[in-house]
Design an enzyme around this catalytic site. Structure first.
Site, PDB file in Angstrom:
ATOM      1  N   GLU A 105      -6.310 -51.217  20.089  1.00 51.81           N
ATOM      2  CA  GLU A 105      -5.384 -50.762  21.129  1.00 51.81           C
ATOM      3  C   GLU A 105      -5.172 -51.843  22.198  1.00 51.81           C
ATOM      4  OE1 GLU A 105      -3.615 -48.101  21.242  1.00 51.81           O
ATOM      5  OE2 GLU A 105      -4.587 -46.533  20.057  1.00 51.81           O
ATOM      6  N   GLU A 134       8.750 -47.443  21.146  1.00 54.21           N
ATOM      7  CA  GLU A 134       7.542 -48.250  20.929  1.00 54.21           C
ATOM      8  C   GLU A 134       7.392 -48.489  19.438  1.00 54.21           C
ATOM      9  OE1 GLU A 134       3.691 -46.973  22.408  1.00 54.21           O
ATOM     10  OE2 GLU A 134       4.643 -45.931  24.081  1.00 54.21           O
TER      11      GLU A 134
END
Length: 340
Positions: free
Chosen positions: A321, A261
């Site tokens: 987020e 990621e």
């Protein structure tokens, strides 16, 4: 003598890697949202943008099945909550799990990695003792199917497993994790699997602005930091090399690193913008495709999975987020980036 052999093995590994094709670039397909397009449409979006590798965080049938026969390679997550079952059961339990949850829906030829647990040590430490036993049972299951050498098994970790990461040569694993990290690293070295890490210079910047400049996080710093005669101009390289040094400090040389990621948000907080996301993503992709490598491993491209395919409006935590998407749910890019 053992040290010399390790160095020679590392040299051979790096040389073979540098002669190979460019490091692949994949994209994470997070699905914590209620407004995403159907997975069948996602396959078309990926193909039209030259994306040939995807990370799925769990083997959800709805998302997994449409990839069958597409040629798109997959990293498939083994959810944290299933680890106790896989760890405590027999190898037959792991065999049944992979057959019914993965190979019943996609051919094994499309599965490149199994990622056993995600950031367990940071987010859900209860599952910590189950990671390695689950990996070993899954590995035996793959061997039974003749896939032990074709599908690599590892586990994804946050940068917080490092107790020290600056300067990179001081990279050290959290000593509290030695009991679980040492057998994991031994397994990775024995099987040729990579250490999987989630790397976010964005978080380093917003949490430590007094030490990390925005330019250093975005690959545009004119300042060079020298460590062990190696020159660092960005946080991405420094973080990866900190992991490499940490592994070497524990006696493990030559284990590759895959960034499972990495990304930059387009909104929702300080320094979160489409412009910064493009600058960061372009540099990560370019470095992978051109096998730039890192100062400690020059010419050895780092395989990366960009986060995230779409914004995820169901994510908890800070507002940013929810804004890591490269594409809008309408399929239009949030910022311009090429994957090949």
């Amino acid at each position: 003598m053992e040290t010399i052999v390790q160095i020679l093995l590392l040299f051979i590994m790096l040389s073979l890697h540098s002669l190979g094709q460019a490091a692949p670039v994949g994209v994470c397909y997070g699905r914590v949202a209620n407004n995403l397009p159907p997975p069948s449409a996602v396959v078309g979006l990926l193909k039209s943008n030259g994306i040939s590798r995807i990370r799925l965080f769990n083997p959800d049938v709805e998302a997994l099945a449409p990839f069958s026969g597409t040629g798109i390679e997959l990293m498939i997550g083994v959810p944290n909550e299933i680890l106790p079952t896989l760890a405590n059961g027999m190898m037959s339990t792991a065999l049944q799990w992979v057959q019914s949850n993965i190979f019943a829906h996609v051919p094994s030829s499309q599965v490149r990695y199994l990622a056993v647990g995600n950031e367990v040590y940071l987010k859900e430490p209860y599952y910590t003792p189950y990671v390695v036993p689950a990996i070993l049972n899954l590995y035996q299951a793959l061997q039974t199917l003749g896939l032990g050498d074709k599908i690599k098994i590892s586990s994804c970790h946050a940068s917080t497993i490092l107790s020290n990461s600056y300067p990179p040569s001081s990279g050290t694993f959290d000593p509290n994790l030695n009991q679980v990290l040492t057998p994991l690293l031994r397994f990775l070295q024995d099987t040729g699997a990579p250490l999987m890490v989630n790397v976010y210079p964005f978080f380093s910047y917003i949490n430590s602005e007094q030490y990390v400049s925005l330019d250093y996080a975005l690959f545009r710093s004119s300042t060079v930091e020298i460590d062990q005669n190696l020159h660092y101009t960005n946080m991405f390289d420094a973080t990866i090399d900190a992991f490499v040094y940490a592994m070497e400090r524990e006696g493990f040389v030559g284990i590759p690193v895959v960034v499972t990621e990495t990304g930059w948000p387009t909104g929702g907080g300080e320094a979160a913008s489409a412009e910064n996301a493009r600058a960061y993503g372009e540099n990560v992709v370019s470095r992978a495709l051109n096998n730039v490598g890192t100062p400690k491993r020059p010419g050895v491209g780092v395989e990366v999975f960009l986060f995230d395919l779409f914004d995820e409006n169901g994510k908890s935590g800070a507002e940013y987020e929810k804004h890591f998407g490269i594409f809008g749910v309408n399929g239009i890019k949030a910022y311009d980036i090429n994957f090949n």
